[in-house]
Design a protein around this motif. Structure first.
Motif, PDB file in Angstrom:
ATOM      1  N   GLN A 144      12.867 -40.516  -0.479  1.00 42.34           N
ATOM      2  CA  GLN A 144      13.481 -39.316  -0.937  1.00 42.34           C
ATOM      3  C   GLN A 144      13.715 -38.022   0.226  1.00 42.34           C
ATOM      4  O   GLN A 144      13.007 -37.514   1.227  1.00 42.34           O
ATOM      5  CB  GLN A 144      12.438 -38.918  -2.339  1.00 42.34           C
ATOM      6  CG  GLN A 144      13.226 -37.350  -2.903  1.00 42.34           C
ATOM      7  CD  GLN A 144      14.810 -37.870  -2.884  1.00 42.34           C
ATOM      8  OE1 GLN A 144      14.883 -38.665  -3.950  1.00 42.34           O
ATOM      9  NE2 GLN A 144      15.848 -37.148  -2.792  1.00 42.34           N
ATOM     10  N   MET A 145      14.808 -38.178   0.964  1.00 38.91           N
ATOM     11  CA  MET A 145      15.520 -37.372   1.594  1.00 38.91           C
ATOM     12  C   MET A 145      16.513 -36.401   1.006  1.00 38.91           C
ATOM     13  O   MET A 145      17.533 -36.879   0.747  1.00 38.91           O
ATOM     14  CB  MET A 145      16.347 -37.883   2.458  1.00 38.91           C
ATOM     15  CG  MET A 145      15.656 -39.875   2.864  1.00 38.91           C
ATOM     16  SD  MET A 145      16.568 -40.611   3.849  1.00 38.91           S
ATOM     17  CE  MET A 145      17.728 -41.186   3.423  1.00 38.91           C
ATOM     18  N   ASN A 146      15.654 -35.075   1.610  1.00 40.53           N
ATOM     19  CA  ASN A 146      16.668 -33.946   0.828  1.00 40.53           C
ATOM     20  C   ASN A 146      16.968 -33.251   2.085  1.00 40.53           C
ATOM     21  O   ASN A 146      16.786 -33.476   3.283  1.00 40.53           O
ATOM     22  CB  ASN A 146      15.757 -32.967  -0.048  1.00 40.53           C
ATOM     23  CG  ASN A 146      15.144 -33.121  -1.131  1.00 40.53           C
ATOM     24  OD1 ASN A 146      15.799 -34.423  -1.561  1.00 40.53           O
ATOM     25  ND2 ASN A 146      14.357 -33.636  -1.337  1.00 40.53           N
ATOM     26  N   SER A 147      17.629 -31.739   2.532  1.00 45.36           N
ATOM     27  CA  SER A 147      17.748 -31.208   3.451  1.00 45.36           C
ATOM     28  C   SER A 147      18.594 -32.336   4.843  1.00 45.36           C
ATOM     29  O   SER A 147      18.005 -32.422   6.278  1.00 45.36           O
ATOM     30  CB  SER A 147      17.061 -29.622   3.351  1.00 45.36           C
ATOM     31  OG  SER A 147      16.454 -29.479   2.817  1.00 45.36           O
ATOM     32  N   LEU A 148      19.418 -33.212   4.207  1.00 44.17           N
ATOM     33  CA  LEU A 148      19.687 -34.424   5.266  1.00 44.17           C
ATOM     34  C   LEU A 148      20.927 -33.687   6.476  1.00 44.17           C
ATOM     35  O   LEU A 148      21.212 -32.591   6.420  1.00 44.17           O
ATOM     36  CB  LEU A 148      20.158 -35.048   4.900  1.00 44.17           C
ATOM     37  CG  LEU A 148      19.361 -36.308   4.609  1.00 44.17           C
ATOM     38  CD1 LEU A 148      20.456 -37.387   3.250  1.00 44.17           C
ATOM     39  CD2 LEU A 148      18.661 -37.447   5.069  1.00 44.17           C
ATOM     40  N   ARG A 172      10.522 -32.834   4.235  1.00 47.21           N
ATOM     41  CA  ARG A 172      12.085 -33.064   3.546  1.00 47.21           C
ATOM     42  C   ARG A 172      12.236 -33.972   3.100  1.00 47.21           C
ATOM     43  O   ARG A 172      12.894 -34.451   2.293  1.00 47.21           O
ATOM     44  CB  ARG A 172      13.028 -32.807   4.824  1.00 47.21           C
ATOM     45  CG  ARG A 172      13.051 -31.464   5.460  1.00 47.21           C
ATOM     46  CD  ARG A 172      14.464 -31.481   6.760  1.00 47.21           C
ATOM     47  NE  ARG A 172      14.185 -32.453   7.867  1.00 47.21           N
ATOM     48  CZ  ARG A 172      15.272 -33.619   7.981  1.00 47.21           C
ATOM     49  NH1 ARG A 172      16.056 -33.508   7.505  1.00 47.21           N
ATOM     50  NH2 ARG A 172      15.213 -33.804   8.774  1.00 47.21           N
ATOM     51  N   PHE A 173      11.363 -35.456   3.718  1.00 45.01           N
ATOM     52  CA  PHE A 173      11.283 -36.047   2.957  1.00 45.01           C
ATOM     53  C   PHE A 173      10.161 -36.310   2.204  1.00 45.01           C
ATOM     54  O   PHE A 173       9.036 -36.425   2.652  1.00 45.01           O
ATOM     55  CB  PHE A 173      10.936 -37.849   4.514  1.00 45.01           C
ATOM     56  CG  PHE A 173      12.985 -37.822   5.554  1.00 45.01           C
ATOM     57  CD1 PHE A 173      13.772 -37.153   4.786  1.00 45.01           C
ATOM     58  CD2 PHE A 173      12.984 -38.313   5.435  1.00 45.01           C
ATOM     59  CE1 PHE A 173      14.985 -36.462   5.382  1.00 45.01           C
ATOM     60  CE2 PHE A 173      14.112 -38.364   6.445  1.00 45.01           C
ATOM     61  CZ  PHE A 173      14.551 -37.499   5.950  1.00 45.01           C
ATOM     62  N   GLY A 219      23.736 -44.454   2.459  1.00 48.35           N
ATOM     63  CA  GLY A 219      25.299 -44.478   1.743  1.00 48.35           C
ATOM     64  C   GLY A 219      25.219 -42.677   3.335  1.00 48.35           C
ATOM     65  O   GLY A 219      24.860 -42.929   3.557  1.00 48.35           O
ATOM     66  N   SER A 220      26.903 -42.721   2.659  1.00 51.05           N
ATOM     67  CA  SER A 220      27.118 -40.916   3.724  1.00 51.05           C
ATOM     68  C   SER A 220      27.153 -39.768   2.384  1.00 51.05           C
ATOM     69  O   SER A 220      27.450 -40.494   1.349  1.00 51.05           O
ATOM     70  CB  SER A 220      28.547 -41.384   3.775  1.00 51.05           C
ATOM     71  OG  SER A 220      28.811 -42.383   4.802  1.00 51.05           O
ATOM     72  N   VAL A 221      26.552 -39.199   3.646  1.00 53.93           N
ATOM     73  CA  VAL A 221      26.576 -37.336   2.610  1.00 53.93           C
ATOM     74  C   VAL A 221      26.955 -36.387   3.238  1.00 53.93           C
ATOM     75  O   VAL A 221      26.614 -36.770   5.015  1.00 53.93           O
ATOM     76  CB  VAL A 221      24.555 -37.632   1.684  1.00 53.93           C
ATOM     77  CG1 VAL A 221      24.554 -37.815   3.178  1.00 53.93           C
ATOM     78  CG2 VAL A 221      24.376 -36.145   0.884  1.00 53.93           C
ATOM     79  N   GLY A 236      22.737 -30.954   4.487  1.00 56.37           N
ATOM     80  CA  GLY A 236      21.998 -30.241   3.079  1.00 56.37           C
ATOM     81  C   GLY A 236      22.069 -31.924   1.995  1.00 56.37           C
ATOM     82  O   GLY A 236      21.422 -30.329   0.907  1.00 56.37           O
ATOM     83  N   GLY A 237      22.602 -32.345   1.795  1.00 62.00           N
ATOM     84  CA  GLY A 237      21.939 -33.709   0.868  1.00 62.00           C
ATOM     85  C   GLY A 237      21.654 -34.130   0.546  1.00 62.00           C
ATOM     86  O   GLY A 237      20.596 -34.213   1.289  1.00 62.00           O
ATOM     87  N   SER A 238      21.240 -34.539  -0.384  1.00 67.76           N
ATOM     88  CA  SER A 238      20.094 -35.743  -0.447  1.00 67.76           C
ATOM     89  C   SER A 238      20.571 -37.336  -0.691  1.00 67.76           C
ATOM     90  O   SER A 238      21.394 -37.618  -0.921  1.00 67.76           O
ATOM     91  CB  SER A 238      19.486 -35.534  -1.949  1.00 67.76           C
ATOM     92  OG  SER A 238      18.728 -33.537  -1.456  1.00 67.76           O
ATOM     93  N   LEU A 239      19.835 -38.235  -0.280  1.00 65.63           N
ATOM     94  CA  LEU A 239      19.430 -39.739  -0.890  1.00 65.63           C
ATOM     95  C   LEU A 239      18.155 -40.378  -1.310  1.00 65.63           C
ATOM     96  O   LEU A 239      17.202 -39.691  -0.631  1.00 65.63           O
ATOM     97  CB  LEU A 239      20.500 -40.480   1.149  1.00 65.63           C
ATOM     98  CG  LEU A 239      21.523 -40.169   0.903  1.00 65.63           C
ATOM     99  CD1 LEU A 239      22.192 -41.255   2.095  1.00 65.63           C
ATOM    100  CD2 LEU A 239      22.670 -40.704  -0.614  1.00 65.63           C
ATOM    101  N   ARG A 240      18.341 -41.099  -1.610  1.00 71.18           N
ATOM    102  CA  ARG A 240      16.549 -41.482  -2.271  1.00 71.18           C
ATOM    103  C   ARG A 240      17.102 -42.682  -1.593  1.00 71.18           C
ATOM    104  O   ARG A 240      18.249 -43.667  -2.024  1.00 71.18           O
ATOM    105  CB  ARG A 240      16.768 -41.708  -3.230  1.00 71.18           C
ATOM    106  CG  ARG A 240      15.476 -42.121  -3.135  1.00 71.18           C
ATOM    107  CD  ARG A 240      14.125 -42.224  -5.057  1.00 71.18           C
ATOM    108  NE  ARG A 240      15.612 -43.087  -6.035  1.00 71.18           N
ATOM    109  CZ  ARG A 240      14.615 -43.386  -7.062  1.00 71.18           C
ATOM    110  NH1 ARG A 240      13.325 -42.838  -7.663  1.00 71.18           N
ATOM    111  NH2 ARG A 240      15.050 -44.131  -8.081  1.00 71.18           N
ATOM    112  N   LEU A 241      16.202 -43.767  -0.521  1.00 66.34           N
ATOM    113  CA  LEU A 241      15.726 -45.472  -0.128  1.00 66.34           C
ATOM    114  C   LEU A 241      14.870 -45.958  -1.263  1.00 66.34           C
ATOM    115  O   LEU A 241      13.678 -45.336  -1.556  1.00 66.34           O
ATOM    116  CB  LEU A 241      15.914 -45.016   0.842  1.00 66.34           C
ATOM    117  CG  LEU A 241      16.790 -44.805   1.811  1.00 66.34           C
ATOM    118  CD1 LEU A 241      16.142 -45.063   3.488  1.00 66.34           C
ATOM    119  CD2 LEU A 241      18.065 -45.078   2.051  1.00 66.34           C
ATOM    120  N   ALA A 242      14.913 -47.420  -1.696  1.00 68.29           N
ATOM    121  CA  ALA A 242      14.655 -47.741  -2.443  1.00 68.29           C
ATOM    122  C   ALA A 242      14.358 -49.618  -1.552  1.00 68.29           C
ATOM    123  O   ALA A 242      14.891 -49.352  -0.731  1.00 68.29           O
ATOM    124  CB  ALA A 242      14.819 -48.273  -3.995  1.00 68.29           C
TER     125      ALA A 242
END
Length: 124
Positions: free
Chosen positions: A82-86, A67-68, A10-12, A15-21
């Motif tokens: 898990q991706m943080n501090s993108l 970060r990941f 997705g789009s963020v 500094g945001g986060s996303l989680r891929l599966a």
């Protein structure tokens, strides 16, 4: 044939986060090493993170360390990223991949099975 299906892109904002599966159709000796790679426009595909299903060992590219986080759910044959501090430079198509045998942070060419990819876009 091992089928891999990614989700969670997705789009963020930065500094945001996303989680891929990544859900695998099977867990076997052919797919006990699973990884995430990414490819930005006009750039080569690069390895991001790897996990060895049997023992849980993980490996990361220097650009994402701290970060990941890659993890697994054995019951669901699923791997997560898990991706943080993108950062904007994390923008890319992210692919799940699998192989059997030797498992480290390997170049994408070593993997036998690939998912269709999921887009991650980080805006500044």
């Amino acid at each position: 044939q091992v089928l891999l299906v990614e989700s969670g892109g997705g789009s963020v904002q930065a500094g945001g986060s996303l989680r891929l599966a990544c859900a695998a159709s099977e867990y076997s000796s052919r797919s006990n090493c699973m990884a995430w790679s990414r490819q930005a426009p006009e750039k080569e595909r690069e390895a991001v993170a790897t996990i060895y299903f049997a023992g849980g060992s993980t490996y990361y590219a220097d650009s994402v360390k701290g970060r990941f986080t890659i993890s697994q759910d054995n019951a669901k044959n699923t791997v997560y990223l898990q991706m943080n501090s993108l950062k904007p430079e994390d923008t890319a198509m992210y692919y799940c991949a699998a192989k059997g045998g030797y498992c480290r942070l390997l170049a994408p060419a070593y993997y036998n099975y690939w998912g269709q990819g999921t887009q991650v876009t980080v805006s500044s």
